[in-house]
Design a protein around this motif. Structure first.
Motif, PDB file in Angstrom:
ATOM      1  N   TRP A   1       0.822  -1.110   0.155  1.00 57.97           N
ATOM      2  CA  TRP A   1      -0.040   0.049   0.045  1.00 57.97           C
ATOM      3  C   TRP A   1       0.941   0.980   0.239  1.00 57.97           C
ATOM      4  CZ3 TRP A   1      -0.640   4.274   3.012  1.00 57.97           C
ATOM      5  CH2 TRP A   1      -1.791   5.013   2.863  1.00 57.97           C
TER       6      TRP A   1
ATOM      7  N   ASN B   1       2.647   1.746  -3.254  1.00 55.58           N
ATOM      8  CA  ASN B   1       1.105   1.990  -4.175  1.00 55.58           C
ATOM      9  C   ASN B   1       1.188   3.631  -4.669  1.00 55.58           C
ATOM     10  OD1 ASN B   1       1.016  -0.005  -5.552  1.00 55.58           O
ATOM     11  ND2 ASN B   1      -0.473  -0.806  -4.142  1.00 55.58           N
ATOM     12  N   GLU B   2       1.059   3.936  -2.964  1.00 54.63           N
ATOM     13  CA  GLU B   2       0.260   5.308  -2.797  1.00 54.63           C
ATOM     14  C   GLU B   2       1.915   6.031  -2.853  1.00 54.63           C
ATOM     15  OE1 GLU B   2      -2.372   7.097  -0.856  1.00 54.63           O
ATOM     16  OE2 GLU B   2      -3.048   5.163  -1.996  1.00 54.63           O
TER      17      GLU B   2
ATOM     18  N   LYS C   1      -6.953  12.651   0.673  1.00 55.84           N
ATOM     19  CA  LYS C   1      -7.508  10.892  -0.061  1.00 55.84           C
ATOM     20  C   LYS C   1      -8.914  10.941   0.028  1.00 55.84           C
ATOM     21  CE  LYS C   1      -5.154   7.885  -1.184  1.00 55.84           C
ATOM     22  NZ  LYS C   1      -5.130   7.502  -2.107  1.00 55.84           N
TER      23      LYS C   1
END
Length: 215
Positions: A50, A53-54, A90
């Motif tokens: 994660w 990916n961020e 986000k």
């Protein structure tokens, strides 16, 4: 975000997966029962993926063989306030917003001023509609929307659209101001973070639509 906090605490700029996994299974004092190893390993791997990916961490470009480092964005998240602002952002990504909302509304949202952010978003819609329709400053809110998008005489009506769609467009703008903008403008209304993001996104849609409506 817990894993990111641990990465921030690492003194060296580079780190490996094993630096975070091995302490969990220390033979003298394991942090978790051995039969939980697979579940914990999966949770660690998901968190690691994660963060990649961020764009908060990446394989080190100079030593890519198993070594990682924080990106500039990840390194900037040094305090709980930074992390909270990132998590709020986000929920309301810039890519979904009209440019005016990014500059004048999103900062209020990131600071937790949800009611202020919603009112400001719809204020920008109101100003844009009044300017595009060239109507009087005396007209505000629902009255302005009904005048600007009146299906028969409104300066922003789509003359080529069927009458039902012209009516629906007027009701869309008028209803938005009656339900979403007016209540928080005139009294204390509790607006959650998710609801505020949804309303601001709706205001962005209206702002874009107003900009494309023909006179």
């Amino acid at each position: 975000m817990v894993l990111l906090e641990l990465m921030q605490a690492v003194r060296a700029p580079l780190f490996t997966v094993s630096e975070f996994e091995m302490p969990l299974w220390n033979t003298n004092l394991p942090e978790y029962p051995h039969h939980k190893r697979r579940a914990v390993g999966r949770a660690m791997a998901e968190a690691w993926q994660w963060l990649e990916n961020e764009g908060l961490m990446m394989a080190d470009p100079e030593q890519p063989n198993g070594y990682f480092c924080l990106t500039r964005k990840g390194a900037a998240l040094k305090s709980p306030a930074n992390v909270e602002a990132y998590q709020h952002g986000k929920l309301l990504p810039e890519g979904l917003l009209h440019e005016k909302l990014i500059a004048k509304v999103r900062p209020f949202f990131l600071r937790g001023g949800y009611d202020v952010a919603v009112v400001q978003a719809f204020k920008l819609v109101e100003v844009a509609v009044r300017s595009a329709a060239e109507l009087s400053e005396d007209l505000t809110g629902q009255k302005l929307m009904r005048e600007a998008f009146h299906p028969e005489k409104g300066p922003l009506r789509d003359k080529l659209a069927p009458s039902g769609e012209r009516q629906a467009l007027m009701e869309l703008f008028s209803g938005a101001f009656g339900l979403a903008r007016n209540p928080p403008s005139h009294r204390d209304v509790a607006i959650s973070r998710v609801e505020a993001a949804q309303l601001i996104g709706f205001a962005s849609y209206l702002l874009t639509t107003a900009g494309y409506c023909p006179k």
